[in-house]
Enzyme design. Structure first.
Site, mmCIF file in Angstrom:
data_model
loop_
_atom_site.group_PDB
_atom_site.id
_atom_site.type_symbol
_atom_site.label_atom_id
_atom_site.label_comp_id
_atom_site.label_asym_id
_atom_site.label_seq_id
_atom_site.Cartn_x
_atom_site.Cartn_y
_atom_site.Cartn_z
ATOM 1 N N TYR A 79 -6.143 -1.646 6.016
ATOM 2 C CA TYR A 79 -5.157 -1.457 6.480
ATOM 3 C C TYR A 79 -3.732 -1.397 5.624
ATOM 4 C CZ TYR A 79 -0.584 -0.580 9.259
ATOM 5 O OH TYR A 79 1.059 -0.703 9.943
ATOM 6 N N LYS A 88 -0.754 1.226 3.367
ATOM 7 C CA LYS A 88 0.726 0.864 3.453
ATOM 8 C C LYS A 88 0.804 1.408 2.289
ATOM 9 C CE LYS A 88 0.193 2.229 7.391
ATOM 10 N NZ LYS A 88 1.204 3.620 7.475
#
Length: 315
Positions: A202, A206
């Site tokens: 994740y 990002k």
């Protein structure tokens, strides 16, 4: 437990989470004539963003939702709250490039201008998986799907910039979690990150959001492209993380009230970046809530890494 990543997001809000004096209802100017696209618009921050923008009379807002029924239900809620809201639905599954292409074609067949694109949708901390085309699920959804959507909508945005006064914007919702993207950051030789935790994957997705915004600003300076951290918001985004990590779920239940912002607060940074006077934004900048420019991580400032991501994405 991968608690350090949660700690970073919490710390960012404590350091940079000032809501300043921005009030969406009074500070957003008239959006008369503008066309807006928001991904992930059927719940959470995306839904709140559309609702607040709809109050300021844009020509139309396209709500992108993977599930048409949920999208229609959300649009109904918005029309009830703002009877004049011109909300249209686009079916969009960011984990399928075929779906992304179809959504872009549908939009381009309906609209001849696009003033604001808010790449809001995302997934967080989900188990290992692949997109329809075989890419790592979080990078594929959070970055690659949005990158293709942006690419296919760019001709309309460039036309709008040339013909409608030059104030066209692309917002990429990133996260303070990008600070925790492990070395070597973006690595085109290890795009699956098979040995990494869900939150590590994740974090890299990002980071990709920040790098992509910087490259858009460099390659298309006539459009204002920024990335932003919405804050730590308790939305459905957190559900996979809490389900897979019992200790983190207990911590969230016990102390979450000290940390989490409301969805209304979480939408403010997007609303600010979408509507603040253009000269208040730095093209390619990364912003903490609300409107606090930040340099981001060392990887986020790496020009060669940004170029490498762009090339991999184009390929």
């Amino acid at each position: 437990m991968d608690i350090s990543r949660l700690t970073v997001d919490i710390g960012l809000d404590m350091l940079f989470g000032s809501a300043n004096s921005f009030s969406p209802d009074k500070d957003i100017p008239s959006l008369d004539g503008k066309v807006i696209v928001v991904t992930g618009g059927n719940n959470g921050i995306g839904k709140e963003t559309i609702l607040r923008l709809a109050k300021h009379n844009p020509a139309s807002i396209y709500l992108c939702s993977r599930d048409l029924a949920r999208g229609e239900a959300a649009a109904g809620d918005m029309r009830s709250a703002v009877p004049t809201a011109q909300v249209k639905i686009l079916q969009l599954d960011l984990a399928s490039l075929k779906s992304v292409a179809a959504a872009a074609a549908s939009f381009n067949g309906q609209a001849d201008r696009l003033d604001i694109l808010i790449n809001n949708a995302g997934i967080m901390g989900v188990p290992a998986g692949k997109t329809a085309e075989g890419y790592e699920i979080q990078l594929g959804t959070n970055h690659l799907g949005h990158a293709l959507l942006t690419k296919l909508l760019l001709p309309t945005m460039l036309k709008t910039s040339e013909e409608k006064g030059g104030d066209v914007r692309i917002l990429n919702l990133s996260s303070g979690a990008h600070l925790r993207a492990a070395a070597p950051g973006f690595d085109p030789k290890d795009m699956d990150m098979e040995n990494a935790s869900p939150l590590a994957r994740y974090s890299r997705s990002k980071l990709a959001n920040v790098l992509f915004a910087k490259q858009l600003a460099t390659r298309y300076p006539q459009i204002t492209s920024v990335s932003l951290h919405p804050g730590v918001i308790k939305t459905d985004l957190f559900t996979p993380v809490m389900m897979s990590n019992r200790a983190l779920g207990m911590l969230s239940s016990t102390f979450g009230f000290l940390v989490y912002k409301t969805v209304e607060e979480g939408a403010k940074n997007s609303l600010w970046a979408a509507t603040v006077p253009k000269d208040k934004l730095v093209n390619g900048g990364y912003y903490n809530p609300v409107g606090q420019k930040n340099d981001g991580s060392a990887f986020a400032r790496d020009q060669k890494m940004a170029e490498s991501l762009w090339q991999w994405t184009e390929d």
